[in-house]
Structures are given as structure tokens and as C-alpha cells.
Design a protein around this motif. Structure first.
Motif, PDB file in Angstrom:
ATOM      1  N   LEU A 185       0.830  -1.206   0.000  1.00  9.42           N
ATOM      2  CA  LEU A 185       0.000   0.000   0.000  1.00  9.42           C
ATOM      3  C   LEU A 185       0.864   1.255   0.000  1.00  9.42           C
ATOM      4  O   LEU A 185       0.564   2.248  -0.696  1.00  9.42           O
ATOM      5  CB  LEU A 185      -0.933  -0.028   1.213  1.00  9.42           C
ATOM      6  CG  LEU A 185      -2.055  -1.071   1.183  1.00  9.42           C
ATOM      7  CD1 LEU A 185      -2.825  -1.069   2.501  1.00  9.42           C
ATOM      8  CD2 LEU A 185      -3.014  -0.789   0.024  1.00  9.42           C
ATOM      9  N   LEU A 186       1.948   1.222   0.773  1.00 17.30           N
ATOM     10  CA  LEU A 186       2.865   2.373   0.778  1.00 17.30           C
ATOM     11  C   LEU A 186       3.555   2.523  -0.589  1.00 17.30           C
ATOM     12  O   LEU A 186       3.796   3.648  -1.069  1.00 17.30           O
ATOM     13  CB  LEU A 186       3.905   2.208   1.885  1.00 17.30           C
ATOM     14  CG  LEU A 186       3.357   2.301   3.325  1.00 17.30           C
ATOM     15  CD1 LEU A 186       4.455   1.987   4.321  1.00 17.30           C
ATOM     16  CD2 LEU A 186       2.787   3.705   3.591  1.00 17.30           C
ATOM     17  N   PHE A 187       3.894   1.398  -1.214  1.00 19.60           N
ATOM     18  CA  PHE A 187       4.485   1.460  -2.552  1.00 19.60           C
ATOM     19  C   PHE A 187       3.509   2.070  -3.546  1.00 19.60           C
ATOM     20  O   PHE A 187       3.901   2.870  -4.425  1.00 19.60           O
ATOM     21  CB  PHE A 187       4.898   0.049  -2.985  1.00 19.60           C
ATOM     22  CG  PHE A 187       5.408  -0.002  -4.399  1.00 19.60           C
ATOM     23  CD1 PHE A 187       6.691   0.426  -4.717  1.00 19.60           C
ATOM     24  CD2 PHE A 187       4.580  -0.469  -5.430  1.00 19.60           C
ATOM     25  CE1 PHE A 187       7.137   0.377  -6.036  1.00 19.60           C
ATOM     26  CE2 PHE A 187       5.035  -0.523  -6.732  1.00 19.60           C
ATOM     27  CZ  PHE A 187       6.326  -0.108  -7.040  1.00 19.60           C
ATOM     28  N   HIS A 247       1.980   6.529  -6.949  1.00 23.66           N
ATOM     29  CA  HIS A 247       1.049   7.569  -7.341  1.00 23.66           C
ATOM     30  C   HIS A 247       1.686   8.956  -7.210  1.00 23.66           C
ATOM     31  O   HIS A 247       1.493   9.842  -8.060  1.00 23.66           O
ATOM     32  CB  HIS A 247      -0.221   7.478  -6.477  1.00 23.66           C
ATOM     33  CG  HIS A 247      -1.303   8.398  -6.909  1.00 23.66           C
ATOM     34  ND1 HIS A 247      -1.410   9.708  -6.447  1.00 23.66           N
ATOM     35  CD2 HIS A 247      -2.344   8.230  -7.793  1.00 23.66           C
ATOM     36  CE1 HIS A 247      -2.447  10.281  -6.993  1.00 23.66           C
ATOM     37  NE2 HIS A 247      -3.047   9.395  -7.823  1.00 23.66           N
ATOM     38  N   TRP A 248       2.464   9.150  -6.134  1.00 23.80           N
ATOM     39  CA  TRP A 248       3.146  10.451  -5.957  1.00 23.80           C
ATOM     40  C   TRP A 248       4.186  10.671  -7.045  1.00 23.80           C
ATOM     41  O   TRP A 248       4.348  11.784  -7.548  1.00 23.80           O
ATOM     42  CB  TRP A 248       3.805  10.459  -4.583  1.00 23.80           C
ATOM     43  CG  TRP A 248       4.704  11.665  -4.383  1.00 23.80           C
ATOM     44  CD1 TRP A 248       4.346  12.933  -4.118  1.00 23.80           C
ATOM     45  CD2 TRP A 248       6.124  11.655  -4.476  1.00 23.80           C
ATOM     46  NE1 TRP A 248       5.426  13.761  -4.021  1.00 23.80           N
ATOM     47  CE2 TRP A 248       6.560  12.975  -4.249  1.00 23.80           C
ATOM     48  CE3 TRP A 248       7.081  10.683  -4.735  1.00 23.80           C
ATOM     49  CZ2 TRP A 248       7.916  13.333  -4.247  1.00 23.80           C
ATOM     50  CZ3 TRP A 248       8.414  11.048  -4.740  1.00 23.80           C
ATOM     51  CH2 TRP A 248       8.814  12.363  -4.508  1.00 23.80           C
ATOM     52  N   PRO A 290       0.531  13.119   0.320  1.00 19.34           N
ATOM     53  CA  PRO A 290       0.539  12.939   1.789  1.00 19.34           C
ATOM     54  C   PRO A 290      -0.718  12.250   2.281  1.00 19.34           C
ATOM     55  O   PRO A 290      -0.652  11.406   3.183  1.00 19.34           O
ATOM     56  CB  PRO A 290       0.649  14.370   2.309  1.00 19.34           C
ATOM     57  CG  PRO A 290       1.341  15.105   1.223  1.00 19.34           C
ATOM     58  CD  PRO A 290       0.816  14.523  -0.053  1.00 19.34           C
ATOM     59  N   THR A 291      -1.858  12.580   1.697  1.00 17.86           N
ATOM     60  CA  THR A 291      -3.106  11.924   2.128  1.00 17.86           C
ATOM     61  C   THR A 291      -3.074  10.434   1.826  1.00 17.86           C
ATOM     62  O   THR A 291      -3.501   9.599   2.649  1.00 17.86           O
ATOM     63  CB  THR A 291      -4.305  12.577   1.416  1.00 17.86           C
ATOM     64  OG1 THR A 291      -4.320  13.981   1.699  1.00 17.86           O
ATOM     65  CG2 THR A 291      -5.605  11.951   1.889  1.00 17.86           C
ATOM     66  N   ARG A 292      -2.548  10.028   0.691  1.00 15.36           N
ATOM     67  CA  ARG A 292      -2.478   8.617   0.336  1.00 15.36           C
ATOM     68  C   ARG A 292      -1.508   7.868   1.250  1.00 15.36           C
ATOM     69  O   ARG A 292      -1.733   6.717   1.613  1.00 15.36           O
ATOM     70  CB  ARG A 292      -2.077   8.461  -1.135  1.00 15.36           C
ATOM     71  CG  ARG A 292      -3.097   9.042  -2.110  1.00 15.36           C
ATOM     72  CD  ARG A 292      -2.657   8.821  -3.563  1.00 15.36           C
ATOM     73  NE  ARG A 292      -2.702   7.394  -3.911  1.00 15.36           N
ATOM     74  CZ  ARG A 292      -3.760   6.811  -4.450  1.00 15.36           C
ATOM     75  NH1 ARG A 292      -4.866   7.522  -4.700  1.00 15.36           N
ATOM     76  NH2 ARG A 292      -3.730   5.526  -4.775  1.00 15.36           N
ATOM     77  N   PHE A 293      -0.386   8.561   1.607  1.00 13.20           N
ATOM     78  CA  PHE A 293       0.566   7.914   2.525  1.00 13.20           C
ATOM     79  C   PHE A 293      -0.082   7.683   3.897  1.00 13.20           C
ATOM     80  O   PHE A 293       0.083   6.625   4.511  1.00 13.20           O
ATOM     81  CB  PHE A 293       1.835   8.772   2.674  1.00 13.20           C
ATOM     82  CG  PHE A 293       2.820   8.551   1.569  1.00 13.20           C
ATOM     83  CD1 PHE A 293       3.549   7.365   1.499  1.00 13.20           C
ATOM     84  CD2 PHE A 293       3.032   9.523   0.593  1.00 13.20           C
ATOM     85  CE1 PHE A 293       4.468   7.176   0.477  1.00 13.20           C
ATOM     86  CE2 PHE A 293       3.943   9.326  -0.413  1.00 13.20           C
ATOM     87  CZ  PHE A 293       4.666   8.143  -0.488  1.00 13.20           C
ATOM     88  N   VAL A 294      -0.818   8.719   4.373  1.00 13.84           N
ATOM     89  CA  VAL A 294      -1.493   8.584   5.680  1.00 13.84           C
ATOM     90  C   VAL A 294      -2.549   7.476   5.615  1.00 13.84           C
ATOM     91  O   VAL A 294      -2.691   6.656   6.532  1.00 13.84           O
ATOM     92  CB  VAL A 294      -2.111   9.916   6.102  1.00 13.84           C
ATOM     93  CG1 VAL A 294      -2.965   9.746   7.347  1.00 13.84           C
ATOM     94  CG2 VAL A 294      -1.018  10.951   6.355  1.00 13.84           C
ATOM     95  N   GLN A 295      -3.306   7.439   4.518  1.00 20.44           N
ATOM     96  CA  GLN A 295      -4.333   6.404   4.372  1.00 20.44           C
ATOM     97  C   GLN A 295      -3.717   5.011   4.330  1.00 20.44           C
ATOM     98  O   GLN A 295      -4.227   4.056   4.942  1.00 20.44           O
ATOM     99  CB  GLN A 295      -5.138   6.646   3.098  1.00 20.44           C
ATOM    100  CG  GLN A 295      -6.282   5.656   2.899  1.00 20.44           C
ATOM    101  CD  GLN A 295      -7.066   5.935   1.631  1.00 20.44           C
ATOM    102  OE1 GLN A 295      -6.784   6.894   0.912  1.00 20.44           O
ATOM    103  NE2 GLN A 295      -8.054   5.095   1.361  1.00 20.44           N
ATOM    104  N   ALA A 296      -2.593   4.868   3.622  1.00 18.01           N
ATOM    105  CA  ALA A 296      -1.908   3.559   3.566  1.00 18.01           C
ATOM    106  C   ALA A 296      -1.398   3.166   4.941  1.00 18.01           C
ATOM    107  O   ALA A 296      -1.490   1.983   5.339  1.00 18.01           O
ATOM    108  CB  ALA A 296      -0.756   3.624   2.561  1.00 18.01           C
ATOM    109  N   ALA A 297      -0.855   4.136   5.711  1.00 11.15           N
ATOM    110  CA  ALA A 297      -0.357   3.817   7.051  1.00 11.15           C
ATOM    111  C   ALA A 297      -1.495   3.403   7.979  1.00 11.15           C
ATOM    112  O   ALA A 297      -1.378   2.437   8.746  1.00 11.15           O
ATOM    113  CB  ALA A 297       0.393   5.015   7.619  1.00 11.15           C
TER     114      ALA A 297
END
Length: 565
Positions: free
Chosen positions: A153-155, A160-161, A169-176
Motif C-alpha cells: 500500500l505504501l508502494f 502515485h506520488w 501525503p493523504t495517500r501515505f497517511v491512508q496507507a499507514a
């Protein structure tokens, strides 16, 4: 035994903090059911993905076809795994079972997540491989799979970034956050799976233990000398042991359980006692007469006990039956046996004064001339002789108990010995009508001659006491079987013995007559056993259409020697 056994023993394999015995861990029915459920869920998810991608590709001409191909390949892989998968849970490592199921899911969902060009989010699908690994695998497999899903998920967020540079940043937070939730779900699912496996193991072990206890209980009940009936609240018999069939008879052993206890009129009294036990809610004890198919009624002591019941009407009444005649005979035998041990000591003290009485009466008889006085002297001599025989019997019992085996050096020719002993007994008893049929063909048996005389005289005295006066009322026979065993038979046409008498026929101090010491047949049995022979009784007819009679037979020990008559 239990299909799934947990232990802390050496050589076991760890799974989530527990240890499974090798060779048994893959047989848990609960884990296999969960595996089938996950495999079915994977097929369902694959079908949904194929349908979704087909609709997306069909409605938008600009949509790429690659996601549909990936979804189709994933569906084929899940169907093949569901149909031909041969692996068994639990997964202890990242081997072939994990690669063909969990790894395929992670790869397919990651590719679909990377290729998405619409608002479809495939992140919730990562819960399926995480749950499958946590439930069916060890702790390391579950947490490793969750970590792999989180990294993927982080990958995806990084990919995407790198390509778009949007709200990364929102996608990274959501993946975490998604990864954190997956870790929590994995731990909880694994603990629930462990609890399920523990409960299954305990249930199977308890079932195995209960089955073993049931087998032991059946064996104990079958071997009980007391009769046992298990009756429900509706008066149906669910179990009965052989002793109950012997006491009640009337075809009890051939009835298929459950059967109503009131089906035989003779058992109505037992059915009434069972109903009274259920009505009062406690055990009862009562002595009742039970009619027999043949002969008089049998006095039976009946004890009832109730089993604990979870609900009204679910308990069972266990009925214990005891034949009072058997009990009385056993008690009488034990008492008389104890008295016999004491009388053996007393008999030694009686012999000397008894000999003095006999000698004095003989001397007195020489000087008496009056008939009345001579009759009194004869009465004294007769009773002294009778008392001497009883003393000898008591002492013989003591000697037989002290010397259980004899060297079999002495041998006797069976036919000639029986002939001379029988003729001597006929002369002394003045009994007529005794027939001899000696067919032992010169057989020689290992037996003491004096002991054989005592046995034969005892059997003939018993036969003469009950036999008739006709020709052939008493018959003596010898024979040799094909296996080389010689037999001696003494048959008489007396009335049949009662069942209670036959059961205790060879026991010490047991007699159906008050004037008998009850030691004759017991001494015969002791003497036979000391020579390796056996003695028995049966009621039979000598000829096909002849009358039935009582036969005592002796089976001698084998002897290779023979004499020619």
C-alpha cells in the motif's frame, strides 16, 4: 483419540504459541472448514472483479483492457486452487501453500491498485489475504503477510506520488492507517482461530474420553453379577446386562432395545417400581416376586437409582436386580466355610474321645444279652460311626487345602479298578440293579487308587440315595475320547436338581439335606484337581428315548501309557 491434539511435548511443531503433535496438526476439521471458506471467498471476489472490470471496460472505450485480463487470470488461479489445492492448514511458513493463495491475492490486488484509472479503490481487498494468513497460519506468517500488504500500500502511494504528484501525503497517511488496521485485524483473527482450535481439540478429547468411559461402563455392567436395567421415564428399557436376563428370563436377551418393560406380565411389578421411583424422585429398595417361564416365582431384591437430569423427564432409572436365593446361598457358603476352618481344629480333639466311645460300646455289646440293651448299643455304635465319618470328611478338607498337588507316580487301570470298586460297593450296600459299561479299552490313568475308591463310593452313595429300584437305575460307564482323555460316568435316574443346588454343588458345607455334612462332592473335586482331573455334573438321558437322569462325570488327565486287559 482426538484428531487435533495440543501438547508441550518434544518434537512438536509451533503454531501461534501452541504446539501441535507432528502428523496430527493438519487434520483439524475447523481449520479445514475455514480453508474451504476462504477458498470459496477468493473465487467469489475473483468473479466480482471480472464482472466489474468487464462492465468498466464495456462502458468506457478509453479504459485499458489489462485490468480485465489480470482479473480473469486471478479468477482462473482461484478456481484452480479451490479445485485442486492439496495443502492442509495451518501454514507454518511462506511455502508453496502460502505462495499459491496469499501471495497470488497480494500480487493481483496490488497490480489492480496500481493500474486503476477510475475511482475504484482496491485497498479493502487486502483484508482477505491478511485474514487468511492470520487465521490459517502461524503468528509469523500472519504478521509477515500484514507487513507485506502494508508495504504494498505504501508502494502504491509512492508510485502515485511519483507519477502524478497530487495529494500524496493523504495517500501515505491512508496507507499507514490501513496497514495499522490490518495489523490489529490479523492479531485478533489469529487469537480467535487459536481459540477455535483449542475448543475443537478439547471437544474431541472429551468426546473420546466419554466414548472410552462408555465402553468401560458397558464392560463393567456386563460383568456384574447383579442384574442391571436402564429405564427411561416412559418405562422403556434402554440397556440390560446378561445377569438381568438370567434373573428375569422370558426372552429378555433377544429383545431389541428400547422396549417397554410392561410387555411381559411378569415384569409389571418392576415397571410399577420404576414409575414410583420417577414420581418420588429418589431411589427405592424392595423385595418382589418375579414370575419365571418355568417353575415357581423368584424372589428378587430390587434397588433403583435416578441419574441426574438437565430437564424434567430426561433422567434415567437404573434398576439393580439381585436373586435372593443366590445371595442367601453365597452367605451360607461363606459362613459355613468359616465354620469349617474352626471345625477342622475341633475335629482333631473329637477323634480321641470318639474312638474311646466306639471301643467302649463294642466291649459293652459283648456282655449284654437283653435285646433292648443291644439295640441301644447298636444305636450308639451307628451314630459314633456316622460322627467318625463326618470327622474324617472335615479333616480331609483340611488336608486337601494344605496339599493342592500330588506327584503322579501312581497309575491305575481304569476299567479293572472301577469294576472291582463297584462290585465291592454293591456287596457292602446290598444294592441291586447296578449296570456296568466299561469301554476304556485298557486305558491307564494317573490317579491314586485309594482316592479313586473314595470318589466312586461317594458318587455311588449319592446316586443310591435318590435313584429308583428298577434295573439300570444306577449305571457306571467308562470311555476314551479320540483325543485320549478317559472318562468315568456315574448315572442315576433320580429327580433333577434345583438350579440353586446345581450352582453350589461342589462348594464346601453346601447340602440340600440337613443330615449331610456337605463335604462329599467338595472332597471329590479336591481329589480330582490334585491329580489333574476334573469333575462335573449334567442332566441327560443315556439313550435317545430313555429317561433323563443325573450324571456325574470325571475327566482324567491324559496319559500315554496303556495296559492290556
Amino acid at each position: 483419540m482426538s484428531p487435533l491434539l495440543w501438547s508441550r511435548g518434544e518434537g512438536a511443531t509451533d503454531w501461534g504459541g501452541l504446539e501441535l503433535r507432528p502428523g496430527l496438526d493438519g487434520r483439524s476439521s475447523a481449520l479445514r472448514r475455514l480453508l474451504r471458506g476462504f477458498m470459496t471467498a477468493r473465487c467469489f471476489v475473483a468473479v466480482v472483479l471480472v464482472v466489474l472490470q468487464a462492465l468498466t471496460w464495456g462502458m468506457g472505450s478509453t479504459a485499458p483492457m489489462l485490468p480485465l485480463v489480470i482479473a480473469t487470470l486471478y479468477m482462473v488461479a482461484t478456481v484452480l486452487g479451490w479445485r485442486y489445492g492439496q495443502f492442509s492448514p495451518p501454514f507454518r511458513g511462506f511455502g508453496a501453500a502460502w505462495l499459491s493463495t496469499v501471495a497470488v491475492d497480494l500480487a493481483a490486488f496490488t497490480v489492480l491498485q496500481l493500474l486503476q484509472q477510475t475511482n475504484i479503490n482496491y485497498t479493502p481487498l487486502f483484508a482477505l489475504p491478511v485474514l487468511m494468513a492470520a487465521v490459517l497460519g502461524s503468528v509469523s506468517v500472519g504478521l509477515g503477510t500484514t507487513a507485506a500488504a502494508t508495504l504494498l500500500l505504501l508502494f502504491d502511494a509512492g508510485w502515485h506520488w511519483f507519477n502524478t504528484g497530487g495529494d500524496s501525503p493523504t495517500r501515505f497517511v491512508q496507507a499507514a492507517l490501513t496497514g495499522t488496521g490490518l495489523f490489529v485485524v490479523a492479531l485478533l483473527a489469529h487469537e480467535l482461530a487459536l481459540r477455535l482450535a483449542r475448543e475443537e481439540s478439547i471437544a474431541l478429547h472429551n468426546r473420546s474420553t466419554a466414548h472410552l468411559h462408555a465402553l468401560v461402563n458397558d464392560l463393567v455392567i456386563e460383568a456384574l453379577s447383579e442384574g442391571v436395567l436402564v429405564i427411561d421415564a416412559r418405562g422403556r428399557v434402554h440397556a440390560a446386562n446378561p445377569a438381568a436376563d438370567e434373573i428375569l428370563g422370558d426372552g429378555l436377551a433377544h429383545l431389541a432395545t428400547p422396549f417397554p418393560l410392561e410387555m411381559r406380565p411378569a415384569w409389571h411389578v418392576l415397571a410399577a417400581l420404576a414409575r414410583e421411583t420417577f414420581a418420588l424422585g429418589r431411589g427405592l429398595s424392595q423385595e418382589v416376586p418375579v414370575a419365571q417361564p418355568q417353575g415357581s416365582a423368584r424372589e428378587v431384591r430390587v434397588r433403583t437409582r435416578l441419574t441426574p437430569a438437565a430437564a424434567p423427564g430426561e433422567g434415567l432409572c437404573v434398576m439393580f436386580l439381585q436373586d435372593l436365593r443366590e445371595l442367601e446361598a453365597r452367605i451360607r457358603t461363606e459362613k459355613l466355610a468359616a465354620m469349617g476352618r474352626m471345625s477342622a481344629a475341633v475335629a482333631h480333639e473329637i477323634r480321641n474321645p470318639l474312638a474311646a466311645i466306639t471301643q467302649a460300646s463294642d466291649l459293652l455289646a459283648e456282655d449284654l444279652q437283653e435285646p433292648g440293651q443291644r439295640r441301644l448299643t447298636e444305636m450308639v455304635q451307628h451314630n459314633a460311626q456316622r460322627l467318625a465319618r463326618i470327622v474324617d470328611d472335615v479333616l480331609d478338607v483340611a488336608r486337601a487345602r494344605q496339599q493342592r498337588a500330588l506327584p503322579l507316580a501312581e497309575q491305575v487301570a481304569l476299567d479293572s479298578s472301577v469294576r472291582s470298586l463297584a462290585e465291592e460297593w454293591v456287596r457292602q450296600s446290598r444294592r441291586q440293579g447296578v449296570l456296568l459299561q466299561l469301554d476304556a479299552k485298557g486305558a491307564v490313568v494317573p490317579f491314586d487308587g485309594e482316592h479313586l475308591r473314595r470318589i466312586l463310593v461317594n458318587l455311588l452313595d449319592n446316586a443310591a440315595r435318590y435313584a429308583g429300584e428298577r434295573e439300570g437305575a444306577i449305571q457306571i460307564a467308562t470311555r476314551v475320547e479320540d483325543k485320549g482323555r478317559a472318562f468315568l460316568q456315574v448315572w442315576s435316574d433320580g429327580a433333577p436338581l434345583e438350579a440353586a443346588v446345581r450352582l453350589h454343588l461342589f462348594e464346601p458345607f453346601f447340602s440340600s439335606e440337613s443330615r449331610s455334612s456337605g463335604l462329599g462332592l467338595f472332597i471329590c473335586r479336591e481329589l480330582c484337581e490334585r491329580h489333574g482331573a476334573s469333575i462335573g455334573y449334567e442332566r441327560r438321558a443315556l439313550a435317545a428315548n430313555g429317561p433323563e437322569g443325573n450324571e456325574f462325570y470325571i475327566c482324567f488327565a491324559r496319559n500315554s501309557g496303556a495296559l492290556t486287559q
